[in-house]
Design an enzyme around this catalytic site. Structure first.
Site, PDB file in Angstrom:
ATOM      1  CG  ASP A   1      -7.557   3.073   1.507  1.00 26.35           C
ATOM      2  OD1 ASP A   1      -8.365   2.531   0.710  1.00 26.35           O
ATOM      3  OD2 ASP A   1      -7.650   4.259   1.835  1.00 26.35           O
TER       4      ASP A   1
ATOM      5  CE  LYS B   1      -2.114   1.620   3.702  1.00 24.76           C
ATOM      6  NZ  LYS B   1      -3.034   1.782   4.848  1.00 24.76           N
TER       7      LYS B   1
END
Length: 213
Positions: A139, A121
């Site tokens: 996310d 991420k």
């Protein structure tokens, strides 16, 4: 419509709804975003933006932060939660940037992934926001909304969601699309309350809305 067509409609509608697709973390330099995204784990971006003002005032460069002891960093970042592990990762990461990359953040995904405390991420966020390269940031908002809309089917693991989205999202759209999902997830398709489907621009094409009418 198939998932690729669904994705195209979602991209265009969210562009109209949220013209500005900015990261909600405040930063001036790539290394600062690297620090902030580590602090943002299990913490709000708003709180991170406040806490790093003191951190960056005291340590205004990669070299300065690399020279700091983890305990000194922890003292400042404790309000973000998980202070000890976050401080340790930030310290180790800055030292690698200083010793291996001349205090610069590498623009290679695998090199970013190899940095202490940096996961997919974080690496994708840096690639998209700092270097303008194709990126998909999975996310919690992205994962929740993509499952609700029907872009993915019951997939909760971030990497698997990312891989599924790469197949249906044009590379140049990925980074901005994920930022818009964050805005939409905070304002409309919320996690802690029942989503506000009645004012959602995706209502007529969303699987969750259809199943809950």
């Amino acid at each position: 419509m198939d998932k690729k067509e669904l994705a195209a409609v979602c991209i265009e509608r969210l562009k109209k709804e949220y013209p500005l697709a900015d990261c909600t973390l405040d930063y001036d330099h790539a290394w600062q975003l690297l620090v902030e995204v580590r602090l943002a784990a299990q913490c709000t971006d708003a709180r991170v933006n406040v806490v790093v003002q003191d951190l960056f005032a005291k340590y205004p460069s990669v070299a300065a932060l690399a020279d700091a002891e983890p305990e000194e960093i922890e003292e400042i970042v404790r309000p973000c939660g998980l202070g000890r592990s976050k401080a340790r990762d930030i310290s180790a990461c800055m030292r690698v940037l200083r010793d291996k990359y001349g205090c610069r953040v590498p623009d290679d995904f695998d090199a970013l992934l190899a940095l202490p405390g940096v996961g997919r991420k974080s690496a994708n966020l840096i690639m998209g926001d700092v270097f303008g390269k194709p990126a998909i940031v999975t996310d919690t908002h992205c994962i929740r909304l993509c499952n609700r809309i029907g872009l993915v089917d019951g997939i909760k693991e971030p990497k698997k969601v990312e891989m599924a989205l790469w197949k249906i999202i044009p590379p140049e759209e990925g980074s901005d699309f994920c930022h818009r999902l964050v805005y939409h997830g905070r304002e409309v398709c919320t996690a802690r309350t029942k989503p506000y489907c009645e004012r959602c621009c995706l209502r007529d094409i969303c699987r969750f809305a259809a199943e809950n009418e």
